[in-house]
Design a protein around this motif. Structure first.
Motif, short mmCIF file in Angstrom:
data_model
loop_
_atom_site.label_atom_id
_atom_site.label_comp_id
_atom_site.label_asym_id
_atom_site.label_seq_id
_atom_site.Cartn_x
_atom_site.Cartn_y
_atom_site.Cartn_z
N ALA A 244 0.84 -1.20 0.00
CA ALA A 244 0.00 0.00 0.00
C ALA A 244 0.87 1.25 0.00
N HIS A 245 1.86 1.32 0.88
CA HIS A 245 2.76 2.47 0.91
C HIS A 245 3.56 2.58 -0.39
N THR A 246 3.91 1.44 -0.97
CA THR A 246 4.63 1.46 -2.25
C THR A 246 3.76 2.09 -3.34
N GLY A 247 2.52 1.66 -3.42
CA GLY A 247 1.63 2.20 -4.44
C GLY A 247 1.35 3.68 -4.25
N PHE A 248 1.18 4.12 -2.99
CA PHE A 248 0.90 5.52 -2.74
C PHE A 248 2.14 6.41 -2.95
N GLY A 249 3.33 5.84 -2.78
CA GLY A 249 4.54 6.64 -2.91
C GLY A 249 5.16 6.64 -4.29
N LEU A 250 4.78 5.69 -5.15
CA LEU A 250 5.42 5.59 -6.46
C LEU A 250 5.23 6.80 -7.36
N PRO A 251 4.05 7.40 -7.47
CA PRO A 251 3.92 8.56 -8.39
C PRO A 251 4.90 9.68 -8.08
N LEU A 252 5.02 10.08 -6.82
CA LEU A 252 5.96 11.15 -6.47
C LEU A 252 7.39 10.70 -6.70
N ALA A 253 7.70 9.45 -6.37
CA ALA A 253 9.07 8.96 -6.56
C ALA A 253 9.45 8.96 -8.03
N ILE A 254 8.59 8.43 -8.89
CA ILE A 254 8.89 8.39 -10.32
C ILE A 254 9.02 9.80 -10.88
N TYR A 255 8.13 10.69 -10.46
CA TYR A 255 8.16 12.08 -10.96
C TYR A 255 9.47 12.76 -10.59
N LEU A 256 9.88 12.68 -9.33
CA LEU A 256 11.12 13.33 -8.90
C LEU A 256 12.34 12.71 -9.58
N LEU A 257 12.42 11.38 -9.57
CA LEU A 257 13.60 10.72 -10.12
C LEU A 257 13.69 10.91 -11.63
N ARG A 258 12.57 10.84 -12.33
CA ARG A 258 12.60 11.02 -13.78
C ARG A 258 13.07 12.42 -14.15
N ASN A 259 12.56 13.45 -13.45
CA ASN A 259 12.99 14.81 -13.72
C ASN A 259 14.48 15.01 -13.43
N TYR A 260 14.97 14.32 -12.40
CA TYR A 260 16.40 14.43 -12.09
C TYR A 260 17.23 13.73 -13.16
N MET A 261 16.83 12.53 -13.55
CA MET A 261 17.62 11.76 -14.51
C MET A 261 17.64 12.41 -15.89
N VAL A 262 16.56 13.09 -16.26
CA VAL A 262 16.53 13.78 -17.55
C VAL A 262 17.60 14.86 -17.60
N GLY A 263 17.92 15.46 -16.46
CA GLY A 263 18.91 16.52 -16.43
C GLY A 263 20.34 16.06 -16.39
N LEU A 264 20.59 14.75 -16.34
CA LEU A 264 21.97 14.25 -16.34
C LEU A 264 22.61 14.49 -17.71
N PRO A 265 23.93 14.65 -17.76
CA PRO A 265 24.60 14.91 -19.06
C PRO A 265 24.34 13.79 -20.06
N ARG A 266 23.81 14.17 -21.21
CA ARG A 266 23.51 13.19 -22.25
C ARG A 266 24.80 12.58 -22.83
N ASP A 267 25.90 13.36 -22.88
CA ASP A 267 27.13 12.86 -23.49
C ASP A 267 27.67 11.63 -22.76
N ILE A 268 27.54 11.63 -21.42
CA ILE A 268 28.05 10.50 -20.65
C ILE A 268 27.28 9.23 -20.99
N ILE A 269 25.98 9.32 -21.04
CA ILE A 269 25.16 8.15 -21.32
C ILE A 269 25.35 7.66 -22.75
N GLU A 270 25.40 8.59 -23.70
CA GLU A 270 25.61 8.18 -25.08
C GLU A 270 27.00 7.58 -25.29
N SER A 271 28.00 8.10 -24.62
CA SER A 271 29.34 7.54 -24.74
C SER A 271 29.39 6.12 -24.18
#
Length: 377
Positions: A244-271
């Protein structure tokens, strides 16, 4: 010259003052709760926590002792000390014989009670009561106001920590909180990486769905989710509340982590991908270490919310004493049986928030970094 690169902004003092003000405002209720936890119920009811170091005036009541009366002519005389015969302490200021006027007579004056009876009480509590009638089994009722010195003790903590089942409730709270913090982080990290760096059909719809779930009240899902848990056999159990806590916490967790990961340097991942790294290797060896501030910021939110939760625990855990968490234990036992004992309630609340405070101060340096990185996307 004011705009030279590297020069501190002229508004830095305003930022520093704002930070100090916010910290002080955040600490004020915590300090008040801590101070109140060392005071007794009577002192809390008549003065605020900021007055705790000073003497306060409290109103008490007692009775004249009818033991060993003496005779002086036609009068019966009763003497004693009102402080020794009750729980009151301090210096007496005034007294009375009616609850409507408990401080009608100043200390040391002779009060005419009518029908030939008199009463006088000194500042140290010594009283003298005279009456022409033979004293009965119950003495005259006395009300008095006394200047009570500050009184701090550990009795409230002894009461809370030694109450039946509090140790079990503490263990149950850890049992619920730790997995309910780790599980959504693990799931959300994988999902956030996929939504940030992997191309697949329907990715935009999934991101929109995650954002939409952020505004859905969890109260709407309590009953349907409990019915589902009962059908699959995990209703009102630790596994059920973890999910239950996992289901209620996942939307905020995915939103925060996805926004953070999008801002990581693209060159490092592509390399890394050019060098032959798989998505799993990129995620575990590059993205996950770089995303630690965001992971820590969500861990703080999830831990604090899960630790202090009452509603989900009441719904998804059995009502037996061996399954109660601390919030339920405090609400059902301490609050239910001691609703007016503010010292006990303040102590129970401070004991409950002790662990979240340690977690917050340990990881707070990551909180702002993680939130700011995910708030400007």
């Amino acid at each position: 010259m004011d705009n030279i690169a590297g020069q501190k902004s002229g508004l830095s003092w305003a930022v520093n003052i704002s930070v100090v003000v916010m910290v002080v405002l955040w600490l004020i209720p915590t300090v008040g709760l801590l101070v109140s936890s060392f005071r007794d119920r009577d002192q809390i009811s008549v003065s605020g926590w900021w007055q705790a170091p000073f003497s306060i005036e409290q109103t008490y009541r007692g009775r004249v002792s009818t033991d060993n009366p003496s005779r002086e002519g036609d009068l019966y005389v009763l003497t004693g000390n009102i402080f020794e015969e009750g729980e009151a302490t301090g210096t007496l200021n005034a007294f009375g014989t009616s609850g409507r006027a408990p401080t009608q007579y100043p200390a040391g004056t002779v009060a005419d009670l009518g029908d030939g009876a008199t009463l006088t009480i000194a500042t140290n509590g010594d009283y003298r009561y005279t009456t022409p009638e033979e004293p009965g089994g119950r003495g005259e009722r006395i009300y008095f106001g006394a200047e009570t010195p500050p009184d701090f003790s550990l009795q409230n903590y002894r009461t809370v920590l030694s109450s039946d089942g509090m140790d079990v409730a503490f263990i149950n709270t850890l049992t619920v909180t730790i997995p309910a913090t780790i599980i959504p982080i693990l799931i959300a990290a994988f999902a956030a990486y996929a939504l940030a760096w992997m191309e697949f059909p329907g990715r935009g719809l999934l991101i929109a769905a995650v954002v939409g779930l952020l505004v859905v009240p969890l109260q709407l899902a309590l009953v349907p989710l409990l019915n589902l848990h009962n059908k699959v056999g995990i209703g009102q159990s630790f596994v059920g509340i973890w999910l239950a806590h996992t289901g209620f916490g996942l939307p905020l967790a995915i939103y925060l982590l996805r926004n953070y990961m999008v801002g990581l340097p693209r060159d490092i991942i592509e390399s890394a991908k050019v060098d032959g790294a798989t998505d799993f290797e990129v995620f575990t060896k590059i993205v996950l270490p770089l995303s630690f501030p965001a992971l820590a910021s969500f861990a703080i939110f999830q831990f604090l919310w899960t630790w202090n939760d009452l509603l989900v625990a009441k719904v998804f855990l059995p009502s037996a004493d061996e399954s109660k968490v601390m919030t339920v234990k405090i609400a059902d036992d301490l609050l239910g049986s001691r609703g007016g004992d503010w010292g006990i309630l303040a102590t129970a609340a401070f004991v409950s928030i002790a662990v979240p405070l340690v977690v917050f101060f340990t990881m707070q340096r990551y909180l702002v970094r993680g939130l700011l990185a995910g708030s400007v996307k």
